[in-house]
Design an enzyme around this catalytic site. Structure first.
Site, PDB file in Angstrom:
ATOM      1  N   ILE B  63     -22.882  -8.752  12.086  1.00  0.00           N
ATOM      2  CA  ILE B  63     -22.291 -10.027  12.033  1.00  0.00           C
ATOM      3  C   ILE B  63     -23.409 -11.009  11.425  1.00  0.00           C
ATOM      4  O   ILE B  63     -23.769 -11.847  11.905  1.00  0.00           O
ATOM      5  CB  ILE B  63     -21.695 -10.558  13.184  1.00  0.00           C
ATOM      6  CG1 ILE B  63     -22.769 -10.160  14.400  1.00  0.00           C
ATOM      7  CG2 ILE B  63     -20.434  -9.880  13.635  1.00  0.00           C
ATOM      8  CD1 ILE B  63     -22.399 -11.084  15.774  1.00  0.00           C
ATOM      9  N   PRO B  64     -23.731 -10.712  10.104  1.00  0.00           N
ATOM     10  CA  PRO B  64     -24.480 -11.770   9.424  1.00  0.00           C
ATOM     11  C   PRO B  64     -23.998 -12.996   9.534  1.00  0.00           C
ATOM     12  O   PRO B  64     -22.861 -13.229   9.310  1.00  0.00           O
ATOM     13  CB  PRO B  64     -24.460 -11.209   8.050  1.00  0.00           C
ATOM     14  CG  PRO B  64     -23.262 -10.305   7.750  1.00  0.00           C
ATOM     15  CD  PRO B  64     -23.061 -10.105   9.109  1.00  0.00           C
ATOM     16  N   HIS B  65     -24.831 -14.038  10.011  1.00  0.00           N
ATOM     17  CA  HIS B  65     -24.262 -15.449  10.029  1.00  0.00           C
ATOM     18  C   HIS B  65     -25.402 -16.401   9.813  1.00  0.00           C
ATOM     19  O   HIS B  65     -26.258 -16.212   9.727  1.00  0.00           O
ATOM     20  CB  HIS B  65     -23.567 -15.633  11.444  1.00  0.00           C
ATOM     21  CG  HIS B  65     -24.424 -15.411  12.684  1.00  0.00           C
ATOM     22  ND1 HIS B  65     -24.455 -14.209  13.045  1.00  0.00           N
ATOM     23  CD2 HIS B  65     -25.263 -16.241  13.241  1.00  0.00           C
ATOM     24  CE1 HIS B  65     -25.488 -14.055  14.100  1.00  0.00           C
ATOM     25  NE2 HIS B  65     -25.895 -15.462  14.537  1.00  0.00           N
ATOM     26  N   SER B  66     -24.787 -17.715   9.326  1.00  0.00           N
ATOM     27  CA  SER B  66     -25.518 -18.581   9.238  1.00  0.00           C
ATOM     28  C   SER B  66     -25.044 -20.029   9.629  1.00  0.00           C
ATOM     29  O   SER B  66     -23.978 -20.198   9.401  1.00  0.00           O
ATOM     30  CB  SER B  66     -25.796 -18.671   7.431  1.00  0.00           C
ATOM     31  OG  SER B  66     -26.014 -19.993   6.799  1.00  0.00           O
TER      32      SER B  66
END
Lengths: 508, 148
Positions: B63-66
């Protein structure tokens, strides 16, 4: 082991994913085992499902899955509990293992200081210190930026550049502009402190009234006094307005008007009350205080000159720009017209000490100071050495009692020595370089008084502040509520207090 | 309020074979959707977050998140690949399914609550099962049931 009770706290760097994933994982796993679980999430959405002291008290185990750490005071809630702490990134992998081995994974957590923490018994002083720190961190950039500009301006003047204000048909000289813009930083620093102390307590509605009232209390022209209330005034006003607004915000006005409370009613009413109080009470009281002190100083017999030197030195260092300091400065400065230069000599010696001493103290014992305090030290040193005492104010605000005590004592000693050696100062110049540019003599006397004063000042700061930090730490531990101290409070300290006059000198 | 998830937010055929390539594909998608100011900045934000600790939490899902000022609106992207990509995941297994959360740093309120609800679902095996093997339509329904 049926029916265990688990509480947990989760947080993560961004606060949008792992905080909640891990909370859910803990709750789901607990449920599957028939345990009771409560997990507090500290995510981007703020703190949710905040653990109650009751839940913590009855919990068998505490799981802390942390991705951005936890403050000592927050963690103190779990003093005396069986705590399992792990990085949030590993928690998902390890949830099963943890639940299978609760007893062996957990460790008895002792909050620093060792005594049990009772919630709801928070020491007021801890809170006050954190509010003062809010003022400090807001004010530092003002004094750093302003101070360096003024140092540059003063340097230009000493190297022969003109220091002229604009007149019809002529633009101002560069040095004047630098000094003036830099001076704004110093002027605004104090109201910013008052404003942000109040903001830290009472939130946004407290900012404007506290800023404006502190500005008023430091506007001698408006008040008709010879000096402003200084940074001690900013503390009093910031705290008073902060707590006033905090209470005020709980007022219920009904649906129609409630929305106007924060941005209209509170600022208006608060400014009205505190503005008038300051104008009609604080202003005259300060003027009276200063007049009384000044009269007293004029009664010092000539034979008590050294004791008088101590007194003036101590007063100069006491509140750095506040009424006490202003009075002492005014006393020394006004005697210049009578060709008496020794009292003003004390100003030259003493006012450079607090910022330089604070800076040196941060180098010797960095642990006593916060990161911003340490990072500001070079600028405090340079500006303090040349043009102004103001850089010492944030250090004093962060730990008023030890810093004021250290500065006042060292200032008094330096003042007495300066008087004993007959150091004379003819005009404001460039701080420690005054003897070299011929404004102070004898040079050896100046540097002797300055040197001894500086060593004393640094030593006092280190001694007093260490004692103060230790005492704060103990108090926190004993008073149970928050463990702010051990790390934070140590780091909370700043250093100095100084005298204010250099500001005047620089702007004259 | 814009929906955080739409069928157009899906990439079913991720080409990249490295973490950086996959993140670039996601960022390009986000840029095309107009939800970020700068695609490169999003990649940098993703990588910075991955450097703190992997977002690959096992079972081939990451879950790459920013959370950044570069992000214009709260958005969920979904992507899958027919090959595994090394992600330093918690279980060391390669990743072939991505759910990316993109949040403006000023975001508050409802969107964050919905994303929290979504994140909570990620620890439930049946939810992961659908993400990994469901059709586009099933995934759209699944996500919109939570955040729509």
């Amino acid at each position: 082991m049926a029916n265990l009770k688990i509480v947990g706290v989760t947080n993560c760097p961004a606060g949008i994913a792992h905080t909640y994933m891990v909370a859910e994982a803990i709750e789901t796993k607990a449920k599957s085992l028939g345990y009771e679980a409560h997990v507090e999430t500290q995510g981007a959405n703020g703190v949710e499902n905040k653990l109650t002291s009751d839940q913590i008290a009855t919990a068998d185990y505490v799981i802390l899955a942390l991705g951005k750490g936890m403050t000592t005071e927050d963690k103190a809630r779990f003093d005396g509990k069986q705590v399992i702490e792990l990085p949030v990134s590993e928690a998902l992998k390890k949830v099963n293992t943890i639940f299978d081995n609760l007893a062996s994974e957990a460790h008895l957590f002792k909050a620093t200081g060792g005594s049990p923490v009772k919630l709801g018994d928070q020491k007021d002083t801890d809170g006050v210190m954190s509010h003062l720190m809010a003022g400090v961190s807001a004010a530092l950039p003002f004094v750093i930026g302003g101070g360096l500009l003024m140092a540059l301006g003063s340097l230009l003047v000493q190297f022969g550049a003109a220091n002229t204000a604009p007149t019809p048909g002529h633009i101002a000289s560069l040095a004047w502009v630098l000094n003036t813009v830099g001076g704004l930083g110093f002027t605004m620093m104090i109201p910013i402190m008052g404003g942000y102390i109040a903001y830290s307590i009472g939130d946004k509605p407290a900012l404007a009234p506290a800023f404006l009232v502190t500005l008023l209390a430091n506007s001698p022209d408006v008040l008709g006094t010879k000096g402003g209330a200084g940074f001690l005034g900013a503390i009093v006003i910031g705290l008073a307005i902060g707590y006033f607004v905090k209470a005020f915000r709980k007022v219920k006005l009904g649906k129609t008007f409630q929305s106007t409370l924060g941005f209209l009613i509170i600022p208006f009413v608060t400014l009205l009350i505190f503005g008038l109080l300051t104008y009609y009470l604080v202003g005259p009281a300060m003027a009276g205080l200063m007049a009384g002190l000044l009269n007293f100083l004029h009664t010092i017999p000539a034979s008590y000159a050294i004791a008088g030197g101590f007194l003036i030195g101590a007063m100069l260092s006491f509140d750095m720009g506040g009424p006490i300091n202003k009075t002492a400065w005014f006393f020394g400065f006004s005697l210049l017209s009578s060709h008496v230069y020794t009292w003003y000599g004390i100003v030259g010696v003493v006012t450079v000490l607090p910022p330089m001493a604070a800076a040196i103290a941060t180098w010797i014992k960095p642990k006593l100071f916060t990161k911003p305090e340490r990072e500001s030290s070079i600028s405090a040193f340079l500006v303090g050495m040349t043009v102004a005492t103001e850089p010492a104010i944030p250090y004093a605000l962060a730990a008023p009692i030890p810093m004021i005590a250290a500065n006042t004592l060292a200032g008094g000693i330096a003042g007495a020595i300066s008087m004993a050696l007959g150091v004379e100062r003819l005009a404001p110049g460039l701080g420690v370089f005054d003897p070299i540019i011929g404004l102070v003599h004898p040079a050896w006397g100046y540097y002797l008084a300055f040197g001894i004063g500086l060593i004393m000042n640094v030593a006092f700061i280190l001694i007093f502040k260490t004692a103060w930090v230790n005492r704060q730490a103990k108090k926190h531990a004993n008073s149970s509520a928050k463990l702010t101290t051990p790390t934070p409070s140590v780091a909370d300290d700043k250093g100095n207090i100084g005298s204010a006059p250099s500001f005047h000198d620089a702007t004259k | 309020m814009n929906n955080m998830f739409e069928p157009t937010h899906i990439i079913m055929d991720i080409k990249g074979t490295t973490q950086a390539d996959v993140l670039a594909e996601l960022a390009t998608k986000a840029y095309e959707l107009g939800v970020v100011n700068d695609a490169n900045q999003l990649v940098a934000d993703y990588l910075e977050r991955e450097a703190e600790s992997t977002t690959g939490f096992g079972n081939g899902v990451a879950i790459p998140h920013s959370k950044s000022s570069n992000n214009k609106q709260a958005t969920i992207l979904f992507a899958r690949a027919d090959h595994g990509v090394e992600w330093q995941a918690l279980d060391d297994a390669p990743v072939d399914t991505w759910l990316s959360l993109i949040v403006p740093d000023t975001e508050a309120g409802l969107h964050l609550q919905l994303l929290a609800k979504l994140s909570r679902q990620l620890v439930h095996p049946e939810f992961i099962e659908t993400l990994k093997h469901g059709t586009e339509a099933e995934i759209t329904t699944l996500l919109n049931d939570i955040v729509g």
